[in-house]
Design an enzyme around this catalytic site. Structure first.
Site, PDB file in Angstrom:
ATOM      1  N   SER A  97      51.672 -18.111  38.811  1.00  0.00           N
ATOM      2  CA  SER A  97      51.663 -19.554  38.593  1.00  0.00           C
ATOM      3  C   SER A  97      50.557 -19.954  37.613  1.00  0.00           C
ATOM      4  O   SER A  97      50.524 -19.479  36.483  1.00  0.00           O
ATOM      5  CB  SER A  97      51.531 -20.269  39.940  1.00  0.00           C
ATOM      6  OG  SER A  97      51.757 -21.650  39.809  1.00  0.00           O
ATOM      7  N   ASP A 220      63.591 -22.537  40.883  1.00  0.00           N
ATOM      8  CA  ASP A 220      62.165 -22.789  41.109  1.00  0.00           C
ATOM      9  C   ASP A 220      61.878 -24.247  40.796  1.00  0.00           C
ATOM     10  O   ASP A 220      61.938 -24.664  39.638  1.00  0.00           O
ATOM     11  CB  ASP A 220      61.333 -21.855  40.230  1.00  0.00           C
ATOM     12  CG  ASP A 220      59.832 -21.995  40.450  1.00  0.00           C
ATOM     13  OD1 ASP A 220      59.409 -22.931  41.153  1.00  0.00           O
ATOM     14  OD2 ASP A 220      59.076 -21.159  39.911  1.00  0.00           O
ATOM     15  N   HIS A 248      58.799 -20.210  44.071  1.00  0.00           N
ATOM     16  CA  HIS A 248      57.755 -20.033  43.065  1.00  0.00           C
ATOM     17  C   HIS A 248      56.847 -18.844  43.371  1.00  0.00           C
ATOM     18  O   HIS A 248      55.822 -18.674  42.724  1.00  0.00           O
ATOM     19  CB  HIS A 248      56.933 -21.333  43.019  1.00  0.00           C
ATOM     20  CG  HIS A 248      56.055 -21.497  41.829  1.00  0.00           C
ATOM     21  ND1 HIS A 248      56.534 -21.576  40.531  1.00  0.00           N
ATOM     22  CD2 HIS A 248      54.694 -21.618  41.740  1.00  0.00           C
ATOM     23  CE1 HIS A 248      55.512 -21.733  39.698  1.00  0.00           C
ATOM     24  NE2 HIS A 248      54.386 -21.758  40.408  1.00  0.00           N
TER      25      HIS A 248
END
Length: 277
Positions: A97, A220, A248
């Site tokens: 991320s 996502d 995610h």
């Protein structure tokens, strides 16, 4: 000798064995423990460096600086200092991320540190900038999310966790992620959230010369498919894989699927024949 203060500060752990070093960087609201599903696939081939950003996990909270960590550059400095403390060069980097961009920032500031970047569910900007870029969120939506942290921190964590994880994944993962959010100091979490959701690092994508692997979920909420396609176009030496998965957190929910892709990507780099050469 390693800089013990840095290693203690960031709760650095070293596992595995191998000639090449692999640095794994966790995402917002998480800690190094989230990598435990993926590390078994690599610990026989790599020496793996795990750590917690200052303010996360079991890092030394007394060293936290709201000024330093108000921008992603402060977190990238953590990575640089850890690498220098361990005298790392040409390591392979895996980020989740927001750590994808944090690792990219570090690699541009210090080109000697990494030989490749693997990005799990990356996003260079979570904000929509129509028509050329759709990050998934309007500024007003994210400002409301940040405001919720002040009004009801537990409610914010319980709202965000299923959004991040994807509703079809294990309940135990949802509980763990929500618990991780809740265990982070609210002031620190808010500072990190602002840096994560409001910074725009798209301009850096064309700068990196490193081979990059992008791993994206088919579904996502935080990083829609268009983001991976955009990044794949912007990064000059890039490989995009869309995984048939939800959420995610591919390193938690689909470790077997992505470990094979990562290994295939890193083999030519590990053996001295970088992708694209």
């Amino acid at each position: 000798m390693p800089d013990i203060d840095i290693l203690l500060r960031n709760n650095v752990k070293i596992i595995g064995s191998g000639d090449q070093t692999l640095v794994m960087a966790h995402g917002f609201g998480c800690d190094q423990n989230m990598w435990r599903f993926l590390t078994p696939a690599f610990e026989k081939k790599y020496r793996i460096i795990l750590f917690d950003y200052v303010g996360s996990g079991n890092s030394t909270l007394s060293t936290y600086s709201s000024k330093r960590y108000s921008q992603l550059d402060g977190y990238s400095q953590d990575i640089i200092e850890i690498c220098d403390a361990l005298q790392l060069r040409d390591a392979a980097f895996i980020g989740h991320s927001v750590s994808c961009m944090i690792g990219l920032i570090a690699s541009i500031a210090r080109p000697d540190l990494f030989s490749s970047l693997t990005m799990i569910c990356p996003s260079p900007c979570f904000l929509n900038h129509p028509p050329e870029y759709m990050g998934g969120f309007e500024r007003e939506d994210l400002e409301e999310l940040i405001a919720l942290m002040d009004k009801n921190y537990i409610g914010w964590a319980n709202y965000l966790a299923p959004l991040v994880l994807g509703v079809v994944n294990k309940e135990s993962f949802l509980d763990e992620l929500s618990g991780s959010f809740c265990s982070t100091d609210p002031v620190i979490a808010k500072n990190f959230a602002k840096a994560t959701f409001f910074e725009d690092r798209r301009s850096l994508l064309k700068v990196t010369p490193l081979p990059c692997l992008l791993l994206q979920s088919q579904d996502d909420t935080l990083a829609p498919l268009g983001i991976g396609e955009y990044m794949n176009q912007q990064i000059q030496n890039c490989e995009l894989h869309v995984v048939d998965a939800h959420g995610h957190c591919l390193h938690m929910t689909n470790p077997d699927d992505i470990s094979h892709i990562i290994d295939a990507f890193m083999v030519p780099i590990r053996t001295g024949h970088p992708n694209g050469s």
